[in-house]
Design an enzyme around this catalytic site. Structure first.
Site: not given
Ligand code: FAD
Length: 351
Positions: A166, A243, A344
């Protein structure tokens, strides 16, 4: 570049919580990113980079600076230069799950167990997303980034990203420095699905033929749905950030202390191969064995009825309410088990 003011952030997150962004830009190209950053610099604005909003808790007061949503699109396939792998260059703004589906339709293996994870391709490397026995670091070839320290676009190989459980340089040592523009994945054409995780083995138990990639994807999505870990329209259990706590990684001494405390209560600390891979213990077990049951609610926030680790917005929740439940859980787990649970999701803005 389209610049907007006072844009509500809650609808752009899976938690659906939080106040507005003072300035908001959606960047569809590298030059949009550069232009947005020049604007932020000229106004001395703090920049928050937004992907799919699936790992965030936005403060009730919102973000006083500029939110830069990376919306760079495109999935391109090309032959790899070694190992017969196929390379996919994917824009950071693409939906992660759309890319997984695309790769599986192209009969390429390596990310099938990561089906159904919400968010963007650019967000996935940040916390090295993982599920059901795979992590993105195993297939990332390189990441194209905009380096805010010198205004240049660079290519970081997987090793330079410092991936661990993570985490990566993007959410630790170099937090805020890089904006991810594109990621390149090396996948195995015609490869077999990865079926090591207990839940998946159980799902396919009794089957005589080996499941293919598409069947594995469907199984992962089915299992995730049962746990409230799939975004399903109308399901209140998925109005979350996934999570809420990481599985803690303990030293030998800490683990021994935890085992002793468990034994005194007639309990055994669970150990699964998936946890042992990272020397982790189950945060869900700690939460449940501290007296928090699924469905436990405080105000508009609850523990998911399907998963002890997900905090859900029951409708109209505030970030302050989420933080109150977080504190309650952290304090009780620490008092009973001597283990600190680290959240997380990323906290955006000040509450
Ligand atoms: C229902 C659900 C299930 C999930 N299951 C999992 C799982 O099984 N495993 C897991 O690891 N995670 C899981 N997650 C967490 C999440 O989906 C992941 O961490 C996902 O990769 C976040 O991506 P995002 O584009 O939504 O990022 P955001 O939520 O928009 O941002 C998260 C972080 O990444 C940074 N960021 C985003 N895009 C960029 C970019 N282009 N450049 C630089 N920084 C950036 C943001 O600044 C922030 O710090 C889950 C979430 C939900 C709601």
């Amino acid at each position: 570049m389209l610049l907007q003011e006072n844009v509500a952030l809650a609808p752009l997150t899976t938690f659906q919580i939080g106040g507005p962004a003072r300035f908001f830009v959606e960047a569809r190209s590298t030059s949009d990113v550069e232009e947005a950053l020049r604007f932020a610099q000229s106004r001395n604005l703090d920049v928050f980079v937004l992907g799919g909003g699936s790992n965030l808790l936005v403060a009730d007061s919102g973000w006083p600076g500029m939110v830069l949503k990376v919306a760079i699109a495109g999935i391109e396939q090309r032959p790899g230069t070694r190992d017969d792998k196929v390379l996919f260059d994917v824009g950071a703004g693409e939906s992660w799950d759309r890319f997984v589906s695309h790769a599986i339709r192209a009969h390429c293996a390596g990310i099938e167990c990561l089906s159904g994870i919400p968010g963007s391709v650019g967000g996935a490397p940040v916390q090295n997303v993982g599920a059901y026995g795979q992590e993105v670091c195993e297939t990332i070839e390189s990441v194209e980034v905009f380096d805010r320290s010198d205004g240049r676009v660079r290519e970081l190989c997987a090793e330079a990203c410092g991936f661990a459980y993570r985490s990566s340089i993007f959410n630790t040592s170099e937090r805020g420095r890089f904006i991810i523009l594109r990621a390149t994945y090396a996948l195995v054409p015609g490869g077999e699905p990865h079926l090591e995780y207990a839940d998946l083995k159980q799902h396919f138990a009794g089957r005589e033929t080996r499941p293919n990639l598409a069947e594995t994807r469907e199984a992962v999505r089915f299992i995730r749905g049962r746990k409230g870990m799939l975004i399903v329209e109308g399901d209140p259990d998925c109005r979350s950030a996934g999570s809420f706590f990481k599985n803690p990684i303990l030293t030998g001494q800490q683990h021994e202390e935890l085992r002793r405390r468990a034994e005194a209560k007639g309990l055994v600390v669970p150990a699964y191969p998936a946890l042992e891979k990272h020397k982790k213990i189950s945060a869900a077990w700690l939460v449940e064995k501290s007296g928090f049951t699924r469905g436990y609610a405080l105000g508009h926030v609850a523990i998911s009825s399907k998963h002890a680790l997900a905090l859900v917005n029951r409708g109209g929740a505030t970030a302050a309410e989420v933080l109150a439940v977080k504190d309650q859980i952290q304090n009780r787990v620490e008092a009973i088990w001597g283990v600190h649970l680290e959240p997380e999701p990323v906290f955006v803005g000040r509450n």
